[in-house]
Structure formats: structure tokens, C-alpha cells
Design a protein around this motif. Structure first.
Motif, mmCIF file in Angstrom:
data_model
loop_
_atom_site.group_PDB
_atom_site.id
_atom_site.type_symbol
_atom_site.label_atom_id
_atom_site.label_comp_id
_atom_site.label_asym_id
_atom_site.label_seq_id
_atom_site.Cartn_x
_atom_site.Cartn_y
_atom_site.Cartn_z
ATOM 1 N N ASP A 21 -14.789 2.589 1.660
ATOM 2 C CA ASP A 21 -13.644 1.874 1.087
ATOM 3 C C ASP A 21 -13.427 0.613 1.916
ATOM 4 O O ASP A 21 -12.867 0.675 3.016
ATOM 5 C CB ASP A 21 -12.398 2.764 1.112
ATOM 6 N N PRO A 22 -13.880 -0.540 1.412
ATOM 7 C CA PRO A 22 -13.822 -1.761 2.226
ATOM 8 C C PRO A 22 -12.413 -2.240 2.529
ATOM 9 O O PRO A 22 -12.209 -2.995 3.483
ATOM 10 C CB PRO A 22 -14.578 -2.784 1.369
ATOM 11 N N SER A 23 -11.422 -1.795 1.766
ATOM 12 C CA SER A 23 -10.059 -2.273 2.007
ATOM 13 C C SER A 23 -9.580 -1.891 3.403
ATOM 14 O O SER A 23 -8.882 -2.669 4.064
ATOM 15 C CB SER A 23 -9.101 -1.719 0.947
ATOM 16 N N HIS A 24 -9.957 -0.710 3.862
ATOM 17 C CA HIS A 24 -9.523 -0.268 5.191
ATOM 18 C C HIS A 24 -10.186 -1.073 6.304
ATOM 19 O O HIS A 24 -9.657 -1.170 7.407
ATOM 20 C CB HIS A 24 -9.807 1.217 5.365
ATOM 21 N N PHE A 25 -11.335 -1.645 5.989
ATOM 22 C CA PHE A 25 -12.037 -2.428 6.999
ATOM 23 C C PHE A 25 -11.485 -3.850 7.082
ATOM 24 O O PHE A 25 -11.457 -4.452 8.159
ATOM 25 C CB PHE A 25 -13.535 -2.445 6.693
ATOM 26 N N VAL A 26 -11.033 -4.391 5.959
ATOM 27 C CA VAL A 26 -10.368 -5.692 5.990
ATOM 28 C C VAL A 26 -9.125 -5.617 6.869
ATOM 29 O O VAL A 26 -8.863 -6.502 7.696
ATOM 30 C CB VAL A 26 -10.001 -6.155 4.565
ATOM 31 N N LEU A 27 -8.345 -4.558 6.700
ATOM 32 C CA LEU A 27 -7.121 -4.423 7.482
ATOM 33 C C LEU A 27 -7.393 -4.190 8.965
ATOM 34 O O LEU A 27 -6.529 -4.438 9.802
ATOM 35 C CB LEU A 27 -6.252 -3.298 6.918
ATOM 36 N N GLN A 28 -8.597 -3.716 9.294
ATOM 37 C CA GLN A 28 -8.990 -3.559 10.699
ATOM 38 C C GLN A 28 -9.760 -4.776 11.221
ATOM 39 O O GLN A 28 -10.096 -4.826 12.393
ATOM 40 C CB GLN A 28 -9.877 -2.326 10.876
ATOM 41 N N GLN A 29 -10.095 -5.707 10.304
ATOM 42 C CA GLN A 29 -10.926 -6.865 10.645
ATOM 43 C C GLN A 29 -12.314 -6.438 11.097
ATOM 44 O O GLN A 29 -12.884 -6.953 12.073
ATOM 45 C CB GLN A 29 -10.237 -7.740 11.689
ATOM 46 N N GLY A 77 7.029 -3.055 6.212
ATOM 47 C CA GLY A 77 6.604 -2.364 5.001
ATOM 48 C C GLY A 77 5.439 -3.091 4.361
ATOM 49 O O GLY A 77 5.071 -4.198 4.760
ATOM 50 N N TRP A 78 4.889 -2.478 3.303
ATOM 51 C CA TRP A 78 3.655 -3.035 2.730
ATOM 52 C C TRP A 78 3.834 -4.455 2.194
ATOM 53 O O TRP A 78 2.918 -5.271 2.274
ATOM 54 C CB TRP A 78 3.128 -2.117 1.627
ATOM 55 N N LEU A 79 4.982 -4.781 1.655
ATOM 56 C CA LEU A 79 5.172 -6.132 1.118
ATOM 57 C C LEU A 79 5.096 -7.189 2.209
ATOM 58 O O LEU A 79 4.634 -8.309 1.971
ATOM 59 C CB LEU A 79 6.523 -6.235 0.412
ATOM 60 N N GLU A 80 5.550 -6.857 3.421
ATOM 61 C CA GLU A 80 5.672 -7.856 4.486
ATOM 62 C C GLU A 80 4.522 -7.827 5.482
ATOM 63 O O GLU A 80 4.483 -8.642 6.398
ATOM 64 C CB GLU A 80 6.988 -7.651 5.249
ATOM 65 N N ARG A 81 3.602 -6.912 5.326
ATOM 66 C CA ARG A 81 2.525 -6.788 6.311
ATOM 67 C C ARG A 81 1.515 -7.918 6.142
ATOM 68 O O ARG A 81 1.224 -8.368 5.026
ATOM 69 C CB ARG A 81 1.805 -5.454 6.172
ATOM 70 N N ALA A 82 0.931 -8.349 7.285
ATOM 71 C CA ALA A 82 -0.154 -9.334 7.230
ATOM 72 C C ALA A 82 -1.359 -8.763 6.489
ATOM 73 O O ALA A 82 -2.072 -9.474 5.779
ATOM 74 C CB ALA A 82 -0.542 -9.757 8.646
ATOM 75 N N TRP A 112 -6.499 2.728 -6.939
ATOM 76 C CA TRP A 112 -5.504 1.677 -7.098
ATOM 77 C C TRP A 112 -4.360 1.867 -6.106
ATOM 78 O O TRP A 112 -3.690 2.903 -6.086
ATOM 79 C CB TRP A 112 -4.943 1.653 -8.524
ATOM 80 N N GLU A 113 -4.160 0.855 -5.277
ATOM 81 C CA GLU A 113 -2.993 0.771 -4.395
ATOM 82 C C GLU A 113 -2.673 -0.709 -4.237
ATOM 83 O O GLU A 113 -3.520 -1.477 -3.781
ATOM 84 C CB GLU A 113 -3.264 1.397 -3.024
ATOM 85 N N CYS A 114 -1.470 -1.098 -4.637
ATOM 86 C CA CYS A 114 -1.083 -2.501 -4.527
ATOM 87 C C CYS A 114 0.434 -2.572 -4.403
ATOM 88 O O CYS A 114 1.153 -1.890 -5.142
ATOM 89 C CB CYS A 114 -1.551 -3.302 -5.751
ATOM 90 N N ALA A 115 0.892 -3.391 -3.461
ATOM 91 C CA ALA A 115 2.332 -3.516 -3.233
ATOM 92 C C ALA A 115 3.020 -4.377 -4.292
ATOM 93 O O ALA A 115 4.253 -4.413 -4.342
ATOM 94 C CB ALA A 115 2.577 -4.106 -1.844
ATOM 95 N N LEU A 116 2.241 -5.055 -5.132
ATOM 96 C CA LEU A 116 2.819 -6.026 -6.054
ATOM 97 C C LEU A 116 2.640 -5.660 -7.522
ATOM 98 O O LEU A 116 3.593 -5.726 -8.297
ATOM 99 C CB LEU A 116 2.202 -7.413 -5.799
ATOM 100 N N LYS A 117 1.443 -5.298 -7.908
ATOM 101 C CA LYS A 117 1.116 -5.169 -9.335
ATOM 102 C C LYS A 117 1.512 -3.798 -9.877
ATOM 103 O O LYS A 117 1.444 -2.792 -9.182
ATOM 104 C CB LYS A 117 -0.381 -5.419 -9.528
ATOM 105 N N HIS A 118 1.876 -3.740 -11.142
ATOM 106 C CA HIS A 118 2.190 -2.481 -11.799
ATOM 107 C C HIS A 118 0.920 -1.628 -11.875
ATOM 108 O O HIS A 118 -0.156 -2.130 -12.202
ATOM 109 C CB HIS A 118 2.731 -2.739 -13.208
ATOM 110 N N PRO A 119 1.022 -0.326 -11.615
ATOM 111 C CA PRO A 119 -0.187 0.502 -11.587
ATOM 112 C C PRO A 119 -0.948 0.536 -12.897
ATOM 113 O O PRO A 119 -2.189 0.568 -12.892
ATOM 114 C CB PRO A 119 0.351 1.897 -11.216
ATOM 115 N N GLN A 120 -0.252 0.531 -14.016
ATOM 116 C CA GLN A 120 -0.984 0.591 -15.284
ATOM 117 C C GLN A 120 -1.742 -0.708 -15.556
ATOM 118 O O GLN A 120 -2.816 -0.691 -16.164
ATOM 119 C CB GLN A 120 -0.018 0.931 -16.414
ATOM 120 N N ASP A 121 -1.221 -1.834 -15.083
ATOM 121 C CA ASP A 121 -1.978 -3.084 -15.185
ATOM 122 C C ASP A 121 -3.204 -3.026 -14.286
ATOM 123 O O ASP A 121 -4.298 -3.460 -14.673
ATOM 124 C CB ASP A 121 -1.089 -4.271 -14.801
#
Length: 349
Positions: free
Chosen positions: A216-224, A262-267, A300-309
Motif C-alpha cells: 500500500d504505497p499511501s503508507h510509504f508517502v506518509l513516511q517519506q 486530525g486528518w484534515l490538518e495533517r501534512a 478508499w480512505e480520504c478526509a475530503l471526498k465522499h466515499p461513494q464518489d
């Protein structure tokens, strides 16, 4: 070469008490209508009776028939929560107790035993369902000591991984007997969260052939961490794949640690596929290059977009990125037809 299978979707984030998200048949129909061909199935009792699936081929055949009717298949079962509960540092006992049945809450040993039984059932259920990979978490004993301050006592990390290996080895053996790969999602909060920690664990379980990776590459982006180089290094152990995007936008006030935001404000935060910074074109190319044998599964995990979208867009996103691999070299048309004797002549041999 192999063409990656997909698109598929992990159902965990979409389950709810409202139709069509409250039962397996309706979730499968919903996923199929969006264009998904597979579902990664959390072993939640609302969707599957894991003990019954482990012991009854007829029950598993009924599940497969139910999904076949909707035009989807199971890609993997998931025991993320049970894997987490196999190894819990005392600092997290109360928080993780909420994932466990009432009967074992407040009793870490009973909770771990319950989790181990669940995982062994998952091995048998996967075999009966005709699956060859399984998605899970490793659990964590050393996570509170991730940052080396205060100084870690010599041997602490080694002891944690020895104990983690002791708990997992019989489970890995059970999956081996079932012919199923255990795919650890390398994830912050788990002792297995990057390449170094996976290697520590692999050494502790003597390179067990069933100890593999859910990439899951998303976890690696957050770890750089370099998520493309990771595929080059560990591709032989990558047996499952989550398509999940992320972005990392540090500023003068916060970076990787996020300042308890929280997730909205995290870098660093997760995004719907295509809305973040991950180069999925390069990822799908590398996985095709290395003959990745499994599925591309939207998580799917996103702090902004609706899950069904996110779910609707995710099916097409994955379909666009899957590379139908070539059956012959692109330059075959220009083949010279030179035989072995001519080759020797060309080399002066």
C-alpha cells in the motif's frame, strides 16, 4: 508476464447499518454495478461466519455462489483487526479492546488467543474459498518505542520481534498447510511498517515462505519512503496490493509526525486515487514488470471526498491503470532471423 487482476474493492470502509451496505449480497451487487470484478472481504460476522467458513465447504460454496450471481469474486479475506489484536502493547489495551468480543475484553492473553484462533480459521476459510492470499496486520509490541528517546535499552527491539515471531510462526505454518500467503499491510501502528521492520520479522521467522506483503504505497508517502524502489527490492514478497492515494505537504509548522492534528490538518493525509501525489502509472508498470500475480484492490480512505464518489471513481481509475501485458516483444517484426552459426560468425567465434 501476467496481467494484474482488477478492479476490486475492499469492503471494510463501506459497511454500515444502512442498505445496501449492511449485508454481503447487497454490497456485492453495489460493487458490481460500479464496475468492480472482485471484493476484498473483511471477516466481520455481518458478512461471513469465519468459524463456519473454516469448517464447512458447503457454506463457502454458498458464499461463492452468492457472489457469482452478482458477477464478483472474493480476492482475499481480511483479518486486519484480528492481526492487530494478536500483539498489543499495554499502552493500547483499552483502545484496542473495542475491536475484541466482550468476552475477552480486559484480558490481553484471552484476547490474543481469540485473535490467533480467528487467524487459523481464516487460513482454512481461505483454502475452502479457493484463495491464495490473505490480508492482515502484524500487531505491535515495540511501536511506543519507535523514536529512540528515551534511549531504548539494548535488546528491547530484538525481544519484541522475537515475541512477535513466536506468536505468528504457528499461524504462518497453518497458512502454509492451507496453501495461502499471509500478506502483512505495512502500516504505521504495526511493528511491520516498512522494509526494515519486515526484514527484521522475516529473519525472526526464518524467511518463512508464507510471510509476505500487502503493498500500500499511501503508507510509504506518509513516511517519506521511496515506494517505487520498495517494489524493486521486495517484489518477490508482494502478494496483495491496495490502491490508495496520499499526499505529503510539509510546512513550517509540521512534518511527518503531524503535530497530533486530525486528518484534515495533517501534512500527510490519505486521498482518493488520483487526488494525491502517488505515481500509479509507475507502480502498475513495475508490478507488471515483476509479474505481480494478484489483484489491484481499492482501499478508499480520504478526509475530503465522499466515499461513494471515491468508490465510483476508483473502479475506472484502476481499470485505466491495469496494463494488459504484451504476448510478444514489440520489436519482433524486425527480427533478423539469424541462426546460431551466424551469431558465432558475427562474434568472430
Amino acid at each position: 508476464m501476467k496481467t494484474i487482476q482488477g478492479p476490486a474493492i475492499f469492503l471494510a470502509q463501506f459497511m454500515s447499518d444502512e442498505a445496501p451496505f449492511d449485508n454481503l449480497a447487497d454490497l456485492a451487487a453495489w460493487a458490481a454495478q460500479l464496475g468492480y470484478r472482485g471484493v476484498q472481504l473483511p471477516t466481520d460476522p455481518r458478512l461471513i461466519d469465519l468459524e463456519q467458513a473454516a469448517g464447512s465447504q458447503a457454506y463457502c460454496d454458498d458464499i461463492r455462489a452468492l457472489l457469482d450471481k452478482q458477477g464478483v469474486v472474493i480476492t482475499e479475506l481480511s483479518t486486519h483487526l484480528q492481526g492487530q489484536l494478536l500483539a498489543v502493547h499495554p499502552a493500547y489495551d483499552q483502545l484496542f479492546d473495542g475491536f475484541a468480543p466482550l468476552a475477552v475484553r480486559g484480558d490481553p492473553a484471552a484476547r490474543a488467543a481469540w485473535a490467533g484462533q480467528q487467524l487459523r480459521w481464516a487460513a482454512q476459510a481461505s483454502r475452502r474459498l479457493g484463495l491464495n492470499a490473505h490480508a492482515t496486520f502484524s500487531g505491535a509490541l515495540a511501536w511506543p518505542y519507535l523514536y529512540p528517546w528515551p534511549q531504548r535499552p539494548a535488546g528491547l527491539v530484538e525481544a519484541a520481534f522475537e515475541e512477535l515471531a513466536r506468536r505468528w510462526r504457528p499461524i504462518l505454518d497453518a497458512f502454509g498447510e492451507a496453501g495461502v500467503d499471509v500478506c502483512y499491510e505495512l502500516h504505521p501502528g504495526e511493528d511491520l511498517h516498512d522494509g526494515v521492520t519486515f526484514e527484521r520479522f522475516l529473519a525472526a521467522v526464518d524467511d518463512h515462505p508464507r510471510a509476505n506483503i500487502l503493498y500500500d504505497p499511501s503508507h510509504f508517502v506518509l513516511q517519506q519512503l521511496d515506494y517505487l524502489a520498495f517494489v524493486d527490492i521486495y517484489h518477490e514478497r508482494i502478494k496483495a496490493f491496495h490502491v490508495k492515494d496520499a499526499e505529503f505537504r510539509p510546512n513550517g509548522r509540521q512534518g511527518v509526525y503531524g503535530g497530533y492534528s486530525g486528518w484534515l490538518e495533517r501534512a500527510g493525509r490519505f486521498r482518493s486515487p488520483g487526488d494525491g501525489q502517488i505515481d500509479f502509472g509507475a507502480i502498475f508498470s513495475k508490478l507488471a514488470q515483476y509479474d505481480y500475480p494478484g489483484w489491484a484492490v481499492l482501499e478508499w480512505e480520504c478526509a475530503l471526498k465522499h466515499p461513494q464518489d471515491g468508490a465510483r471513481e476508483g473502479a475506472e481509475f484502476i481499470r485505466r491503470h491495469i496494463i494488459r501485458v504484451a504476448e510478444r516483444a514489440f520489436d519482433d517484426f524486425a527480427g533478423s532471423g539469424v541462426d546460431s552459426q551466424q551469431i558465432k560468425a558475427l562474434l568472430g567465434l
